[in-house]
Motif scaffolding. Structure first.
Motif, short mmCIF file in Angstrom:
data_model
loop_
_atom_site.label_atom_id
_atom_site.label_comp_id
_atom_site.label_asym_id
_atom_site.label_seq_id
_atom_site.Cartn_x
_atom_site.Cartn_y
_atom_site.Cartn_z
N HIS A 156 -5.23 0.59 -3.29
CA HIS A 156 -4.43 0.81 -2.08
C HIS A 156 -5.29 1.30 -0.92
N ARG A 157 -6.45 1.88 -1.22
CA ARG A 157 -7.31 2.42 -0.18
C ARG A 157 -7.84 1.34 0.76
N ARG A 158 -7.76 0.08 0.34
CA ARG A 158 -8.21 -1.02 1.19
C ARG A 158 -7.40 -1.08 2.49
N HIS A 159 -6.23 -0.40 2.50
CA HIS A 159 -5.37 -0.40 3.69
C HIS A 159 -5.62 0.81 4.59
N GLU A 160 -6.69 1.54 4.35
CA GLU A 160 -7.02 2.68 5.21
C GLU A 160 -7.64 2.23 6.54
N VAL A 161 -8.03 0.97 6.61
CA VAL A 161 -8.60 0.40 7.84
C VAL A 161 -7.83 -0.88 8.19
N ARG A 162 -8.01 -1.34 9.43
CA ARG A 162 -7.37 -2.60 9.81
C ARG A 162 -7.96 -3.75 9.00
N PRO A 163 -7.13 -4.71 8.60
CA PRO A 163 -7.66 -5.89 7.91
C PRO A 163 -8.49 -6.73 8.87
N LEU A 201 -1.09 -10.83 0.35
CA LEU A 201 0.35 -10.97 0.31
C LEU A 201 1.07 -9.63 0.14
N VAL A 202 2.23 -9.51 0.76
CA VAL A 202 3.04 -8.28 0.67
C VAL A 202 3.42 -7.99 -0.77
N GLU A 203 3.70 -9.05 -1.55
CA GLU A 203 4.15 -8.83 -2.93
C GLU A 203 3.07 -8.23 -3.84
N TYR A 204 1.82 -8.17 -3.35
CA TYR A 204 0.77 -7.53 -4.14
C TYR A 204 0.83 -6.00 -4.07
N LEU A 205 1.49 -5.45 -3.04
CA LEU A 205 1.47 -4.00 -2.82
C LEU A 205 1.84 -3.18 -4.06
N PRO A 206 2.92 -3.53 -4.81
CA PRO A 206 3.24 -2.71 -5.98
C PRO A 206 2.27 -2.89 -7.15
N LEU A 207 1.40 -3.90 -7.07
CA LEU A 207 0.47 -4.19 -8.16
C LEU A 207 -0.86 -3.44 -8.04
N GLU A 251 4.08 -12.73 6.62
CA GLU A 251 3.97 -11.27 6.65
C GLU A 251 2.86 -10.81 5.72
N ARG A 252 2.05 -9.88 6.22
CA ARG A 252 0.96 -9.30 5.44
C ARG A 252 0.90 -7.80 5.74
N PRO A 253 0.42 -7.00 4.79
CA PRO A 253 0.25 -5.57 5.07
C PRO A 253 -1.06 -5.32 5.81
N GLY A 254 -0.99 -4.49 6.85
CA GLY A 254 -2.17 -4.14 7.62
C GLY A 254 -2.60 -2.71 7.36
N LYS A 255 -3.14 -2.06 8.40
CA LYS A 255 -3.57 -0.67 8.26
C LYS A 255 -2.38 0.20 7.88
N ASP A 256 -2.61 1.10 6.94
CA ASP A 256 -1.55 1.99 6.42
C ASP A 256 -0.38 1.20 5.84
N GLU A 257 -0.65 -0.05 5.43
CA GLU A 257 0.33 -0.93 4.81
C GLU A 257 1.49 -1.30 5.73
N LYS A 258 1.26 -1.18 7.03
CA LYS A 258 2.26 -1.60 8.03
C LYS A 258 2.27 -3.13 8.04
N ILE A 259 3.47 -3.70 7.95
CA ILE A 259 3.61 -5.16 7.86
C ILE A 259 3.49 -5.82 9.23
N TYR A 313 -15.03 -4.30 -3.56
CA TYR A 313 -15.81 -4.50 -2.34
C TYR A 313 -15.05 -3.96 -1.12
N ASP A 314 -13.73 -4.17 -1.08
CA ASP A 314 -12.92 -3.68 0.04
C ASP A 314 -12.99 -2.17 0.16
N VAL A 315 -12.85 -1.48 -0.97
CA VAL A 315 -12.89 -0.01 -0.96
C VAL A 315 -14.30 0.48 -0.62
N TRP A 316 -15.32 -0.24 -1.11
CA TRP A 316 -16.70 0.10 -0.75
C TRP A 316 -16.86 0.01 0.78
N TYR A 317 -16.29 -1.03 1.37
CA TYR A 317 -16.37 -1.20 2.83
C TYR A 317 -15.70 -0.02 3.53
#
Length: 194
Positions: free
Chosen positions: A120-127, A108-114, A39-47, A149-153
């Motif tokens: 968190h903005r890295r999840h505004e687009v599809r991975p 990893l999903v467990e990174y979300l609270p960190l 399981e991984r978080p995708g766009k909008d942190e949907k798993i 780099y992710d947020v820059w992208y």
């Protein structure tokens, strides 16, 4: 639609390689299978469940605990990681719409609270299978730098940038750049600070 079309054509063209690698890994992994789903978080942190070729066995110690990654990583596993072949099954994630060809890597999903609010903005687009962080250091840079780099992208997303990343990815794969973190068999875990 373009991602879907390219992923479908790539799967068709690469199907002989995918089949051979799957059989090879099934044997090398001592019956533990050729594919790894997590399981991984995708766009909008949907798993969603990401699929990769499995580069390690499921060997455990006397207490039933998995052995360290370095001991479970097979010779075949090292080869498919060095050549990035382990990422190819994610083309099926692209077909399903969970991923894009280019975008921040799904972690990893467990990174979300960190994550910080900015990270968190890295999840505004599809991975993506590859991304701006992957072509600018990949596993040789810190997680904090990867997230920058992710947020820059996310802020500079364009078709032209995606094309540039595709060519940079091909170059890096052919030259086997930044495959693993110095002194580690696998990527260093994120603890909220690195």
């Amino acid at each position: 639609m373009l991602d879907f079309t390219i992923a479908l054509l790539a799967i068709i063209c690469l199907s002989p390689l995918l089949i051979v690698v799957a059989i090879w890994l099934h044997v090398a992994n001592k019956g533990a299978g050729a594919f790894f789903m997590q399981e991984r978080p995708g766009k909008d942190e949907k798993i969603f469940k990401v699929i990769k070729f499995k580069s390690m066995t499921d060997e455990r110690d006397a207490n039933g605990k998995l052995l360290p990654d370095k001991q479970r990583l097979t010779a075949v596993g090292k080869l498919i990681r060095k050549t990035s072949i382990d990422e190819l099954p994610q083309l099926f994630n692209v077909l399903k719409g969970d991923m894009a060809l280019i975008g921040p890597r799904p972690l990893l999903v467990e990174y979300l609270p960190l994550y910080s609010p900015e990270q968190h903005r890295r999840h505004e687009v599809r991975p993506g299978i590859s991304g701006w962080a992957q072509v600018n250091g990949r596993n040789a840079i810190t997680h904090t730098k990867k997230f920058e780099y992710d947020v820059w992208y996310v802020d500079h997303l364009s078709f032209g940038l995606d094309i540039k990343i595709i060519f940079m990815t091909i170059h890096n794969v052919l030259h086997r750049k930044d495959i693993s973190h110095e002194g580690q068999a696998t990527t260093e875990l994120f603890n909220g600070h690195n």
